[in-house]
Every structure is written in structure tokens, then in C-alpha cells.
Scaffold this active site. Structure first.
Site, PDB file in Angstrom:
ATOM      1  N   LYS A  13      -5.131  51.958  79.406  1.00 27.52           N
ATOM      2  CA  LYS A  13      -5.179  52.591  78.130  1.00 27.52           C
ATOM      3  C   LYS A  13      -3.948  52.991  77.630  1.00 27.52           C
ATOM      4  O   LYS A  13      -3.095  53.087  75.960  1.00 27.52           O
ATOM      5  CB  LYS A  13      -5.965  52.656  77.274  1.00 27.52           C
ATOM      6  CG  LYS A  13      -6.684  52.479  76.356  1.00 27.52           C
ATOM      7  CD  LYS A  13      -8.043  52.710  76.304  1.00 27.52           C
ATOM      8  CE  LYS A  13      -8.626  53.745  75.940  1.00 27.52           C
ATOM      9  NZ  LYS A  13      -8.345  55.476  75.581  1.00 27.52           N
TER      10      LYS A  13
ATOM     11  N   ARG B 193      -8.408  64.594  92.677  1.00 28.64           N
ATOM     12  CA  ARG B 193      -8.917  65.440  91.693  1.00 28.64           C
ATOM     13  C   ARG B 193      -9.974  64.956  92.172  1.00 28.64           C
ATOM     14  O   ARG B 193     -10.467  63.612  92.528  1.00 28.64           O
ATOM     15  CB  ARG B 193      -8.738  65.037  90.158  1.00 28.64           C
ATOM     16  CG  ARG B 193      -7.447  65.770  89.767  1.00 28.64           C
ATOM     17  CD  ARG B 193      -7.286  65.197  88.675  1.00 28.64           C
ATOM     18  NE  ARG B 193      -8.057  64.597  87.851  1.00 28.64           N
ATOM     19  CZ  ARG B 193      -7.973  63.945  86.417  1.00 28.64           C
ATOM     20  NH1 ARG B 193      -5.909  63.947  85.977  1.00 28.64           N
ATOM     21  NH2 ARG B 193      -8.773  63.411  85.861  1.00 28.64           N
TER      22      ARG B 193
ATOM     23  N   ARG C 293     -15.017  56.731  70.532  1.00 24.97           N
ATOM     24  CA  ARG C 293     -15.253  56.700  71.673  1.00 24.97           C
ATOM     25  C   ARG C 293     -17.143  56.580  71.374  1.00 24.97           C
ATOM     26  O   ARG C 293     -17.561  56.479  72.340  1.00 24.97           O
ATOM     27  CB  ARG C 293     -15.227  58.144  72.374  1.00 24.97           C
ATOM     28  CG  ARG C 293     -14.093  58.659  73.081  1.00 24.97           C
ATOM     29  CD  ARG C 293     -13.924  59.693  73.423  1.00 24.97           C
ATOM     30  NE  ARG C 293     -12.452  59.486  74.050  1.00 24.97           N
ATOM     31  CZ  ARG C 293     -12.338  59.708  75.513  1.00 24.97           C
ATOM     32  NH1 ARG C 293     -12.641  58.781  76.100  1.00 24.97           N
ATOM     33  NH2 ARG C 293     -10.623  59.710  75.756  1.00 24.97           N
TER      34      ARG C 293
ATOM     35  N   ARG D   8      -4.851  57.935  92.995  1.00 25.33           N
ATOM     36  CA  ARG D   8      -3.870  58.466  92.253  1.00 25.33           C
ATOM     37  C   ARG D   8      -4.006  60.110  92.997  1.00 25.33           C
ATOM     38  O   ARG D   8      -5.504  60.589  93.261  1.00 25.33           O
ATOM     39  CB  ARG D   8      -4.653  58.930  91.370  1.00 25.33           C
ATOM     40  CG  ARG D   8      -4.649  58.034  89.950  1.00 25.33           C
ATOM     41  CD  ARG D   8      -4.370  58.589  88.844  1.00 25.33           C
ATOM     42  NE  ARG D   8      -5.680  58.719  88.506  1.00 25.33           N
ATOM     43  CZ  ARG D   8      -6.412  59.248  87.475  1.00 25.33           C
ATOM     44  NH1 ARG D   8      -5.504  58.459  86.081  1.00 25.33           N
ATOM     45  NH2 ARG D   8      -7.239  59.985  86.382  1.00 25.33           N
TER      46      ARG D   8
ATOM     47  N   ARG E 231     -18.546  58.132  86.516  1.00 29.01           N
ATOM     48  CA  ARG E 231     -18.162  58.393  85.155  1.00 29.01           C
ATOM     49  C   ARG E 231     -18.185  56.510  85.000  1.00 29.01           C
ATOM     50  O   ARG E 231     -18.073  56.552  83.433  1.00 29.01           O
ATOM     51  CB  ARG E 231     -16.295  58.718  85.426  1.00 29.01           C
ATOM     52  CG  ARG E 231     -16.310  59.948  86.015  1.00 29.01           C
ATOM     53  CD  ARG E 231     -15.100  59.821  86.130  1.00 29.01           C
ATOM     54  NE  ARG E 231     -13.746  59.572  85.389  1.00 29.01           N
ATOM     55  CZ  ARG E 231     -12.825  59.626  85.604  1.00 29.01           C
ATOM     56  NH1 ARG E 231     -12.080  59.861  87.218  1.00 29.01           N
ATOM     57  NH2 ARG E 231     -11.189  59.057  84.418  1.00 29.01           N
TER      58      ARG E 231
END
Length: 264
Positions: free
Chosen positions: A53, A204, A132, A171, A215
Site C-alpha cells: 500500500k 523481525r 483504520r 523480509r 496480525r
């Protein structure tokens, strides 16, 4: 719609608008690039972590010549300011963050409301990271109605959960300069070593598959009412976020152009 009057046509000679006001709670010195190009575009971007995004916000910013207003950038800027330079809402947000707490809706809204001049910008905006929640969406709607500013569209980027997990779990982040790589999509020249500073790359905790699933569940819970809210207002434009960033951006612009023609 001709290219001369179409605000979605890129004009390389025009510079991107500054965002000083977004960070400084004052009106930004944005170049008024819209007067000759038709009506400004005012967009809200939605999308789960990992859909790209932020990248799309930057690309749309370049093509629409609207201000990219990112609440993530706003929080990062606030954290780097001296306390004496922070607004009351910024100070409240930083207090919550220092305690490891989520910043409440009311505080986030106050940070955005302090920047009403940016929402009024005659060049339009691409709003990334806000709203949000349904409460934030209702507050934004009330503000824009009171200012007599119409929201053009709400772009919702969609991607299957399996692909989101693959993107995020691959990532790797540099422990020194925080540069981000991907084990298959954008690997470093030397495995586990940052190209920029030679720092160690690590994964991470929130990029681990089990964390991503949690999440995503939280995102779905908070965003489902938001999507329905904008769908009921006739503003929602759903975009499949597969392919290269340029392909996704082209798909977005095509959908927005189609929406404009239907509206006309």
C-alpha cells in the site's frame, strides 16, 4: 475525457507536492498543480500489511500530483521532534507509544484534525494509514462534509493470505540502517549482509508466519466494518495487488478512470 483535462495523466514536468504541513501542523507550501488539470483526486488507501500500500501511495502521488499523507510518516516524524515542538496530540501519542500501548482512536484523530489544511489542499491527497477503524472513518466523513470536500474514492488493495505470508516472512531487515530486503524478491548481494552498510540482516518477530497470521486476523476484524462502510457509500474500489508495483498502479488508475467516466 481528454488528456489535457484528465488529472490521472502523468505530467513529468510537475514536481511532487511538499508535505511540510503534514508534519508541522501548518499549511504546506504545495504547488497548486491542479488548476489547469481539472478536479483534484482525494483518495483513501486500504490494504493489509504486505500488500504494498505504501508503494502504491508513492506511485499514485507521482501520477496524480496529489499530496501523499501518511499517518505512519507522521508518527515517525513526531518521534524525532523535540518535545517542545510537538503538538498536544503528538505528545499524547508519544506517551502511549513509550508505554508500549496502541495510540487511541481519539488521539490519532486529533493528530489528523490538526492538519485540516492538508486535507483542504487544492491539489488533493492520497491518505495512507488513516482511517483504520470505523470510528476514524466516521470522523473523517464528518470533517470532509463540514469542509464541503468530497472524497473521490477508497481504494482497497486485496491479496490472498498465503501470498501476504510469503511476502512478509521473506523480509529481512538490517540491524544497523534498517534497510529492508526480501530473500527471493530483493535479496542482498551477500546472503545475510546489508548492501548499504554491511550490517547483519535479521527477520523481525512480526514477520514470522505465526505472527503474520495473528496480525492478519486483527486487521480483518478492524477493517471489515470499514470496508462495508465505504462500500455502502459507493466509494469502494477493490484492486487485486498481484504483479509488479507499476502493474498494480496502472490497474488502480484504470479503475479510477472508469469510475470517473461512470460518474460523468
Amino acid at each position: 475525457m481528454s488528456a489535457q483535462n484528465n488529472p490521472l495523466k502523468e505530467n513529468p514536468a510537475q514536481n511532487k507536492n511538499g508535505r511540510a504541513g503534514w508534519f508541522q501542523t501548518s499549511s504546506a507550501d504545495c504547488a497548486d498543480v491542479r488548476k489547469a488539470n481539472g478536479s483534484p483526486w482525494r483518495l483513501v488507501l486500504l490494504g493489509a500489511p504486505g500488500v504494498g500500500k505504501g508503494t502504491q501511495a508513492d506511485l499514485l502521488d507521482q501520477r496524480l500530483h496529489a499530496c501523499h499523507l501518511s499517518t505512519g510518516d507522521l508518527f515517525r516524524a513526531a518521534s524525532k521532534q523535540k518535545e517542545c515542538d510537538q503538538s498536544p496530540a503528538m505528545k499524547a501519542a508519544m506517551d502511549h507509544m513509550r508505554r508500549g500501548e496502541l495510540v487511541p482512536d481519539a488521539t490519532v484523530w486529533e493528530m489528523v484534525r490538526e492538519r485540516t489544511d492538508c486535507i483542504r489542499c487544492s491539489s488533493g491527497f492520497v491518505l495512507d494509514g488513516f482511517p483504520r477503524t470505523l470510528g476514524q472513518a466516521e470522523s473523517l466523513k464528518q470533517l470532509m462534509e463540514s469542509e464541503k470536500i468530497p472524497l473521490s474514492a477508497v481504494v482497497n488493495y486485496e491479496l490472498p493470505l498465503a501470498e501476504i505470508v510469503a511476502r512478509l516472512s521473506g523480509r529481512r531487515t538490517c540491524e544497523k540502517c534498517k534497510a529492508v530486503y526480501h530473500v527471493t524478491g530483493q535479496p542482498p548481494k551477500v546472503e545475510g549482509v546489508c548492501d548499504r552498510c554491511g550490517g547483519r540482516l535479521f527477520q523481525r518477530e512480526d514477520d514470522r508466519p505465526e505472527s503474520i497470521t495473528v496480525r492478519m486476523a486483527a486487521y480483518e476484524r478492524s477493517t471489515a466494518p470499514l470496508i462495508q462502510f465505504y462500500k455502502s457509500l459507493g466509494l469502494l474500489v477493490s484492486i487485486t495487488a498481484t504483479g509488479s508495483p507499476d502493474e498494480i498502479c496502472a490497474r488502480t488508475i484504470s479503475a479510477l478512470e472508469t469510475r470517473t467516466k461512470i460518474a460523468v
